[in-house]
Motif scaffolding. Structure first.
Motif, PDB file in Angstrom:
ATOM      1  N   PHE A 166      47.826  34.865  30.745  1.00  0.00           N
ATOM      2  CA  PHE A 166      47.088  36.207  29.640  1.00  0.00           C
ATOM      3  C   PHE A 166      45.609  36.760  29.340  1.00  0.00           C
ATOM      4  CE2 PHE A 166      46.975  35.887  24.498  1.00  0.00           C
ATOM      5  CZ  PHE A 166      47.065  37.507  24.332  1.00  0.00           C
ATOM      6  N   SER A 167      45.542  37.641  29.769  1.00  0.00           N
ATOM      7  CA  SER A 167      44.411  38.508  30.149  1.00  0.00           C
ATOM      8  C   SER A 167      43.953  39.281  29.015  1.00  0.00           C
ATOM      9  CB  SER A 167      44.101  39.682  31.450  1.00  0.00           C
ATOM     10  OG  SER A 167      42.573  40.397  31.307  1.00  0.00           O
ATOM     11  N   LEU A 168      43.138  39.302  27.725  1.00  0.00           N
ATOM     12  CA  LEU A 168      42.737  39.990  26.909  1.00  0.00           C
ATOM     13  C   LEU A 168      42.387  41.153  27.553  1.00  0.00           C
ATOM     14  CD1 LEU A 168      41.720  37.729  23.881  1.00  0.00           C
ATOM     15  CD2 LEU A 168      43.542  39.338  24.517  1.00  0.00           C
ATOM     16  N   PRO A 169      41.194  41.052  27.943  1.00  0.00           N
ATOM     17  CA  PRO A 169      40.757  42.484  28.761  1.00  0.00           C
ATOM     18  C   PRO A 169      41.276  43.584  29.345  1.00  0.00           C
ATOM     19  CG  PRO A 169      38.697  40.295  29.466  1.00  0.00           C
ATOM     20  CD  PRO A 169      40.594  39.552  28.466  1.00  0.00           C
ATOM     21  N   THR A 170      42.349  42.556  30.209  1.00  0.00           N
ATOM     22  CA  THR A 170      42.980  43.685  30.064  1.00  0.00           C
ATOM     23  C   THR A 170      45.039  44.269  29.893  1.00  0.00           C
ATOM     24  OG1 THR A 170      43.208  42.522  32.784  1.00  0.00           O
ATOM     25  CG2 THR A 170      45.327  43.877  32.776  1.00  0.00           C
ATOM     26  N   ASN A 171      45.080  43.076  28.493  1.00  0.00           N
ATOM     27  CA  ASN A 171      46.005  42.870  27.962  1.00  0.00           C
ATOM     28  C   ASN A 171      45.852  44.900  26.718  1.00  0.00           C
ATOM     29  OD1 ASN A 171      48.359  42.412  28.915  1.00  0.00           O
ATOM     30  ND2 ASN A 171      47.398  40.421  28.698  1.00  0.00           N
ATOM     31  N   ASP A 177      52.576  38.608  33.470  1.00  0.00           N
ATOM     32  CA  ASP A 177      51.186  38.531  33.654  1.00  0.00           C
ATOM     33  C   ASP A 177      49.918  38.830  34.371  1.00  0.00           C
ATOM     34  OD1 ASP A 177      52.368  36.127  32.194  1.00  0.00           O
ATOM     35  OD2 ASP A 177      52.150  34.696  34.275  1.00  0.00           O
ATOM     36  N   PRO A 178      49.754  40.305  34.483  1.00  0.00           N
ATOM     37  CA  PRO A 178      48.550  40.886  34.468  1.00  0.00           C
ATOM     38  C   PRO A 178      47.728  40.448  33.972  1.00  0.00           C
ATOM     39  CG  PRO A 178      49.725  42.211  33.074  1.00  0.00           C
ATOM     40  CD  PRO A 178      50.272  40.999  33.036  1.00  0.00           C
ATOM     41  N   VAL A 179      46.804  40.090  35.440  1.00  0.00           N
ATOM     42  CA  VAL A 179      45.447  39.827  35.289  1.00  0.00           C
ATOM     43  C   VAL A 179      44.542  40.813  36.024  1.00  0.00           C
ATOM     44  CG1 VAL A 179      43.336  38.903  35.859  1.00  0.00           C
ATOM     45  CG2 VAL A 179      45.300  38.000  34.518  1.00  0.00           C
ATOM     46  N   LEU A 180      44.019  42.250  35.628  1.00  0.00           N
ATOM     47  CA  LEU A 180      43.342  43.522  36.853  1.00  0.00           C
ATOM     48  C   LEU A 180      42.152  43.774  36.539  1.00  0.00           C
ATOM     49  CD1 LEU A 180      46.116  46.141  36.282  1.00  0.00           C
ATOM     50  CD2 LEU A 180      46.022  44.145  38.193  1.00  0.00           C
ATOM     51  N   GLU A 181      41.491  42.872  35.466  1.00  0.00           N
ATOM     52  CA  GLU A 181      39.760  42.944  34.970  1.00  0.00           C
ATOM     53  C   GLU A 181      39.194  41.963  33.885  1.00  0.00           C
ATOM     54  OE1 GLU A 181      39.242  46.007  32.610  1.00  0.00           O
ATOM     55  OE2 GLU A 181      40.611  46.496  31.390  1.00  0.00           O
ATOM     56  N   GLY A 182      38.176  41.660  34.435  1.00  0.00           N
ATOM     57  CA  GLY A 182      37.138  41.179  33.555  1.00  0.00           C
ATOM     58  C   GLY A 182      37.962  38.944  33.533  1.00  0.00           C
ATOM     59  N   PHE A 183      37.815  38.912  34.778  1.00  0.00           N
ATOM     60  CA  PHE A 183      38.630  37.450  34.988  1.00  0.00           C
ATOM     61  C   PHE A 183      37.251  36.863  35.183  1.00  0.00           C
ATOM     62  CE2 PHE A 183      40.040  32.807  37.415  1.00  0.00           C
ATOM     63  CZ  PHE A 183      40.456  33.007  36.498  1.00  0.00           C
ATOM     64  N   ASP A 184      36.857  34.916  34.358  1.00  0.00           N
ATOM     65  CA  ASP A 184      35.991  34.253  34.419  1.00  0.00           C
ATOM     66  C   ASP A 184      35.004  33.404  35.438  1.00  0.00           C
ATOM     67  OD1 ASP A 184      37.501  32.641  34.229  1.00  0.00           O
ATOM     68  OD2 ASP A 184      36.929  31.861  31.775  1.00  0.00           O
ATOM     69  N   MET A 185      35.756  33.620  36.429  1.00  0.00           N
ATOM     70  CA  MET A 185      35.143  33.125  37.304  1.00  0.00           C
ATOM     71  C   MET A 185      35.552  34.288  38.998  1.00  0.00           C
ATOM     72  SD  MET A 185      38.191  30.323  37.326  1.00  0.00           S
ATOM     73  CE  MET A 185      37.711  29.445  38.810  1.00  0.00           C
ATOM     74  N   PRO A 186      35.161  33.877  40.521  1.00  0.00           N
ATOM     75  CA  PRO A 186      34.701  34.912  41.053  1.00  0.00           C
ATOM     76  C   PRO A 186      36.156  35.036  41.958  1.00  0.00           C
ATOM     77  CG  PRO A 186      33.600  32.700  41.634  1.00  0.00           C
ATOM     78  CD  PRO A 186      34.159  33.108  40.011  1.00  0.00           C
ATOM     79  N   VAL A 187      36.539  36.127  41.837  1.00  0.00           N
ATOM     80  CA  VAL A 187      37.645  36.102  42.953  1.00  0.00           C
ATOM     81  C   VAL A 187      37.394  36.974  43.939  1.00  0.00           C
ATOM     82  CG1 VAL A 187      39.161  36.857  40.803  1.00  0.00           C
ATOM     83  CG2 VAL A 187      38.136  38.715  42.152  1.00  0.00           C
ATOM     84  N   MET A 188      38.764  36.930  45.142  1.00  0.00           N
ATOM     85  CA  MET A 188      38.123  36.955  46.652  1.00  0.00           C
ATOM     86  C   MET A 188      39.013  38.390  46.859  1.00  0.00           C
ATOM     87  SD  MET A 188      38.961  33.363  48.178  1.00  0.00           S
ATOM     88  CE  MET A 188      40.499  33.338  47.831  1.00  0.00           C
ATOM     89  N   THR A 219      43.644  49.597  38.664  1.00  0.00           N
ATOM     90  CA  THR A 219      42.986  49.207  36.930  1.00  0.00           C
ATOM     91  C   THR A 219      44.208  49.536  35.987  1.00  0.00           C
ATOM     92  OG1 THR A 219      41.995  51.753  37.265  1.00  0.00           O
ATOM     93  CG2 THR A 219      40.491  50.010  38.617  1.00  0.00           C
ATOM     94  N   PRO A 220      43.889  49.616  34.698  1.00  0.00           N
ATOM     95  CA  PRO A 220      44.441  49.185  33.847  1.00  0.00           C
ATOM     96  C   PRO A 220      44.268  51.236  33.522  1.00  0.00           C
ATOM     97  CG  PRO A 220      43.388  47.366  33.833  1.00  0.00           C
ATOM     98  CD  PRO A 220      42.613  48.339  34.532  1.00  0.00           C
TER      99      PRO A 220
END
Length: 291
Positions: free
Chosen positions: A107-112, A70-81, A87-88
């Motif tokens: 399931f992060s489309l930008p990351t994957n 479940d990697p999310v490394l970029e492009g999430f649509d809410m602010p992160v802390m 990076t990919p």
């Protein structure tokens, strides 16, 4: 793929408390400072190393077999802390990516899409596989209980109850099934790992063989285990290390799925020293429990 954009308040909000209009700072537990890593973490070693990526994601290097969950490394649509620990474009290769369900914080489309050139295969449920196939991913879908392997790692899908979309009319035209989401039981040469994914508590979660580590879905939400459910699972496996995830990453103090406080868990769980509050990118070496 479902996005999780919601109308949220800022972390510091003003609430009218009578005549004084007092400013109240909303508390939200935050992950420790990120420990960045690079290509050196992908090299073979005589051990299995787990790193939390932030959000619900993990990186595992098992003696040179590498995977992400479940990697999310970029492009999430809410602010992160947090700052993501890699990076990919810094990732040299992955034998597999495992996806638990279709929400975009897993399931992060930008990351994957950016990891596609360096990833041999993607694995998930039958439904999520259909989404990945439409994107041109080299993907494989599995039933709950289905098994597969890559390198020195064996994997089995574990059940989940996360079909929350059906409870909100108009949220999706599709009727979701429990088998659209899953967890993963991961057997490595150095021990077993249970990557839970997102789920409400199920009886099956309390009756598994004892894992050597749990990638612990820690979220005080009715469509996750809830705090009480997390305690039940933790205490069902009283000696298993708990590597907390799904907390301390998204700046959303009013949104329960991203909020939980590890200190509260430590205060009530059996053997609190096994609760690991990892920083994003911090290495954890898997060890078999003494039988």
């Amino acid at each position: 793929m479902l996005t999780l954009t919601v109308a949220l308040k800022a972390q510091t909000t003003q609430e009218n408390t009578g005549e004084n209009n007092i400013v109240i700072k909303k508390y939200q537990a935050k992950a420790p400072p990120t420990q960045f890593f690079g290509a050196e973490a992908f090299k073979p070693k005589n051990q299995t190393v787990i790193r939390w990526l932030g959000m619900g994601g993990f990186f595992i290097n098992s003696r040179g077999t590498t995977m992400m969950f479940d990697p999310v490394l970029e492009g999430f649509d809410m602010p992160v802390m947090i700052e993501f620990p890699i990076t990919p474009k810094e990732i040299p290769h992955l034998d597999a990516i495992l996806i638990s369900h279709a929400d975009n914080d897993h399931f992060s489309l930008p990351t994957n899409k950016d990891l596609l050139p360096v990833t041999k295969a993607f694995h998930s449920t039958i439904y999520v596989d259909s989404l990945m196939t439409n994107e041109g991913f080299p993907s494989f879908g599995h039933i709950i209980g289905g098994k597969f392997r890559f390198g020195n790692i064996k994997v089995r899908l574990t059940p989940a109850d996360h079909a929350y979309q059906n409870a909100y009319p108009g949220m999706s035209k599709r009727h979701f099934k429990n088998e659209d989401a899953c967890g993963f039981w991961i057997d490595t040469p150095d021990g077993s790992i249970w990557a839970q994914g997102d789920s409400r508590l199920m009886n099956e979660h309390l009756q598994m063989k004892t894992p050597d580590a749990i990638l612990f879905d820690f979220s005080d939400s009715e469509w996750h285990f809830t705090f009480e459910g997390a305690l039940k699972i933790a205490n069902a496996y009283p000696n298993t290390p708990l590597l907390l995830s799904h907390w301390g990453s998204v700046d959303a103090p009013d949104f329960a799925p991203f909020n939980a406080d590890p200190e509260k868990l430590k205060a009530q769980v059996v053997n609190p020293e096994r609760v690991f509050v990892l920083a994003p990118g911090e290495p954890y070496v898997l060890k078999r429990l003494v039988k």
